[in-house]
Motif scaffolding. Structure first.
Motif, short mmCIF file in Angstrom:
data_model
loop_
_atom_site.label_atom_id
_atom_site.label_comp_id
_atom_site.label_asym_id
_atom_site.label_seq_id
_atom_site.Cartn_x
_atom_site.Cartn_y
_atom_site.Cartn_z
N GLN A 72 1.29 -1.72 -0.24
CA GLN A 72 -0.34 0.18 0.03
C GLN A 72 0.84 1.50 -0.01
O GLN A 72 1.66 0.89 0.46
N LEU A 73 0.18 2.28 -0.68
CA LEU A 73 1.11 3.43 -0.75
C LEU A 73 0.54 4.51 0.06
O LEU A 73 -0.57 4.58 -0.59
N TYR A 74 1.10 5.02 0.27
CA TYR A 74 0.55 6.23 1.39
C TYR A 74 1.11 8.06 0.62
O TYR A 74 2.46 8.20 0.96
N PHE A 75 0.80 8.68 0.67
CA PHE A 75 1.47 10.03 0.43
C PHE A 75 1.02 11.37 1.34
O PHE A 75 -0.34 10.90 1.85
N LEU A 76 1.95 12.08 2.27
CA LEU A 76 1.73 12.69 3.00
C LEU A 76 1.82 13.55 2.60
O LEU A 76 2.63 14.76 1.64
N ALA A 116 -3.60 16.12 -3.34
CA ALA A 116 -4.37 14.97 -3.72
C ALA A 116 -4.34 14.74 -5.06
O ALA A 116 -4.47 13.36 -4.96
N ARG A 117 -4.58 15.74 -5.96
CA ARG A 117 -4.11 14.68 -7.06
C ARG A 117 -2.50 14.08 -7.58
O ARG A 117 -2.74 13.30 -7.95
N VAL A 118 -1.71 14.59 -6.78
CA VAL A 118 -0.51 14.14 -6.84
C VAL A 118 -0.43 13.48 -6.26
O VAL A 118 0.22 11.42 -6.82
N ALA A 119 -0.91 12.69 -4.76
CA ALA A 119 -1.62 11.67 -4.44
C ALA A 119 -1.90 10.40 -4.76
O ALA A 119 -1.46 9.42 -5.74
N SER A 120 -3.13 10.60 -5.72
CA SER A 120 -4.22 10.01 -6.87
C SER A 120 -2.50 9.82 -7.96
O SER A 120 -2.84 8.30 -8.69
N GLU A 121 -2.38 10.59 -8.57
CA GLU A 121 -1.08 10.34 -9.42
C GLU A 121 -0.33 9.11 -9.07
O GLU A 121 0.42 8.19 -10.13
N ARG A 122 -0.10 9.10 -7.72
CA ARG A 122 1.17 8.12 -7.95
C ARG A 122 0.86 7.15 -6.92
O ARG A 122 1.83 5.77 -6.84
N VAL A 313 3.83 1.41 2.14
CA VAL A 313 5.55 2.94 2.05
C VAL A 313 5.18 4.29 2.30
O VAL A 313 3.85 4.12 1.36
N PHE A 314 5.24 5.01 2.50
CA PHE A 314 5.56 6.45 1.99
C PHE A 314 6.26 6.64 1.19
O PHE A 314 6.98 6.08 0.26
N VAL A 315 4.83 7.25 -0.04
CA VAL A 315 5.62 7.65 -1.38
C VAL A 315 5.71 9.04 -1.71
O VAL A 315 4.92 9.51 -1.51
N GLY A 316 7.18 9.26 -1.75
CA GLY A 316 7.21 11.35 -1.78
C GLY A 316 7.88 11.56 -0.30
O GLY A 316 8.42 10.61 0.05
N ASP A 317 8.03 12.83 -0.18
CA ASP A 317 8.37 13.06 0.60
C ASP A 317 7.82 13.36 1.93
O ASP A 317 6.82 13.09 2.40
N TYR A 318 8.50 13.39 2.89
CA TYR A 318 7.55 13.23 4.85
C TYR A 318 7.59 14.64 5.08
O TYR A 318 7.30 15.87 4.17
N LEU A 319 8.01 15.13 6.69
CA LEU A 319 6.98 15.65 7.18
C LEU A 319 7.99 17.30 6.20
O LEU A 319 7.78 18.64 6.01
N SER A 348 0.12 6.49 -13.03
CA SER A 348 0.36 7.01 -14.35
C SER A 348 2.54 7.42 -13.48
O SER A 348 3.12 8.14 -12.51
N LEU A 349 3.38 6.85 -14.33
CA LEU A 349 5.01 7.29 -13.85
C LEU A 349 5.04 8.50 -14.66
O LEU A 349 7.17 8.56 -15.05
N ASP A 350 4.75 9.13 -15.93
CA ASP A 350 5.20 9.87 -16.66
C ASP A 350 4.67 11.00 -16.19
O ASP A 350 5.14 11.95 -16.86
N SER A 351 3.94 10.94 -14.95
CA SER A 351 3.24 12.73 -14.75
C SER A 351 4.46 13.21 -14.28
O SER A 351 5.35 12.92 -12.96
N PRO A 352 4.10 14.45 -14.53
CA PRO A 352 5.26 15.25 -14.06
C PRO A 352 5.48 15.31 -12.47
O PRO A 352 6.40 15.38 -11.81
N SER A 353 4.29 15.04 -12.20
CA SER A 353 3.89 15.43 -10.20
C SER A 353 5.24 14.29 -9.82
O SER A 353 5.02 13.88 -8.91
N VAL A 354 5.31 12.86 -10.36
CA VAL A 354 5.50 11.48 -10.09
C VAL A 354 7.08 11.84 -9.61
O VAL A 354 7.85 11.58 -8.90
#
Length: 356
Positions: A72-76, A116-122, A313-319, A348-354
């Protein structure tokens, strides 16, 4: 003349290893429904580094039984940074921290929605909305109550709110607006807690979790290892989480940020971190176990091994610290033969936000 055959050489047990089959037998017992004892949990943390492969193999049996090879992926999202009146010694956002972190009040609607959009894309299952505070004020409660339904309607994400200490009435309001889960970490054992925070107590944190549970939301609660606590303290926290019935357990490994009171704390070794993750799995076999902050810093090249016992895991940065690039997480999960699951079946792995 016949030559007598030589006897088979005897192999003495190597005292650096635990008895053969010890950890596998513990896993079998857990899978049969019998919890391990605190002494047995402590034996996992006290084991030799040479035992790590055996510990992870046994822990993987438990993880696979409940979660298969899913991750499971989480976005913070740090929705409010700095400005916190608490003195948590590990935190760069506390009132006693001298770390140069961004300071801002709760973000506006468009910023929270864009995250939230970034979280969804990731490919995240859950969007974690976090503020730095002792507890939320009325303006912050209103902001959360307004944005949560919109995020859920637009992106279908689960929402985990981390807002500090909550009253029973605040917990009920969060449930009513659609929050699925509240994060409030125990952070350490009860006996060690006063060494890392004096502006609130361990009991205050436990009460917030009870308020969350009574309001009908899931509890997300874990802690930080490597803050100078004993191995027995880590075991105590794991058992407290089990007794509370926490559904999701994030395990952070201390990032001793410059400017905080814990600056310069000795780093935890990758092997000790892996043993701790495995111990949490043995004690909380059916609970979601997440490798959270500090995994990149402390596990380094051994990060994939952590997913043999953890399942998120968290996908992306922390606090206030950077995480691993999302693509590296996707590659790690794919190389293990595992698969991402959650609210979003495709990402999407191709999204700029990813790619950050």
């Amino acid at each position: 003349m016949s030559v007598a055959s030589s006897p088979e050489p005897s192999v003495a047990a190597d005292p650096r290893f635990s008895p053969p089959g010890y950890f596998d037998a513990l896993a079998t017992r857990v899978l049969d429904g019998s919890p391990i004892t605190r002494a047995e949990a402590l034996s996992i943390l006290q084991a030799s580094d040479l035992d790590v492969p055996a510990i992870l193999a046994a822990g993987y049996r438990i993880r696979h039984h409940y979660f298969g090879n899913s991750v499971q992926l989480y976005f913070l999202m740090n929705a409010k940074s700095g400005l916190c009146p608490e003195d948590c010694h590990y935190c760069s956002q506390s009132k006693i921290s001298e770390a140069p972190v961004p300071k801002y009040n709760i973000l506006k609607r468009d910023e929270l929605l864009d995250a939230a959009r970034v979280a969804s894309e990731r490919g995240a299952k859950t969007y974690c909305l976090v503020i730095s505070a002792r507890g939320p004020n009325e303006r912050e409660m209103n902001a959360v109550e307004t944005i949560v339904p919109e995020i859920k309607q637009k992106y279908g994400l689960d929402i985990c709110a981390c807002l500090g200490l909550l009253t029973d009435e605040q917990a009920k309001r969060l449930k009513a607006c659609g929050v699925d889960r509240v994060n409030h970490n125990l952070n350490s054992s009860e006996s060690h807690y006063e060494k890392i925070c004096t502006t609130h107590t361990y009991a205050d944190r436990v009460q917030t979790l009870r308020n969350v549970r009574d309001a009908g939301m899931e509890m997300c609660s874990g802690g930080i290892i490597g803050m100078g606590e004993s191995k027995a303290d880590i075991v105590s926290m794991a058992f407290d989480l089990a007794e509370l019935g926490v559904q999701s357990i994030p395990v952070n490994i201390l990032n001793a940020i410059d400017g905080t009171p814990l600056e310069g704390t000795d780093a935890m070794s990758p092997q000790d971190a892996l043993k701790a993750l495995a111990m949490f799995r043995f004690v909380n076999p059916s609970r979601e176990l997440r490798i959270a902050g500090g995994r990149e810093l402390h596990l380094r090249m051994l990060q994939p091994m952590g997913l043999y016992v953890a399942n998120s895991v968290f996908v992306g940065d922390y606090l206030t610290t950077k995480g691993q690039a999302p693509q590296a997480d996707y590659d790690m999960i794919n190389d293990l033969g595992f698969e991402v699951t959650g609210s979003c079946e495709e990402f999407s792995l191709d999204s700029p936000s990813v790619s950050r």
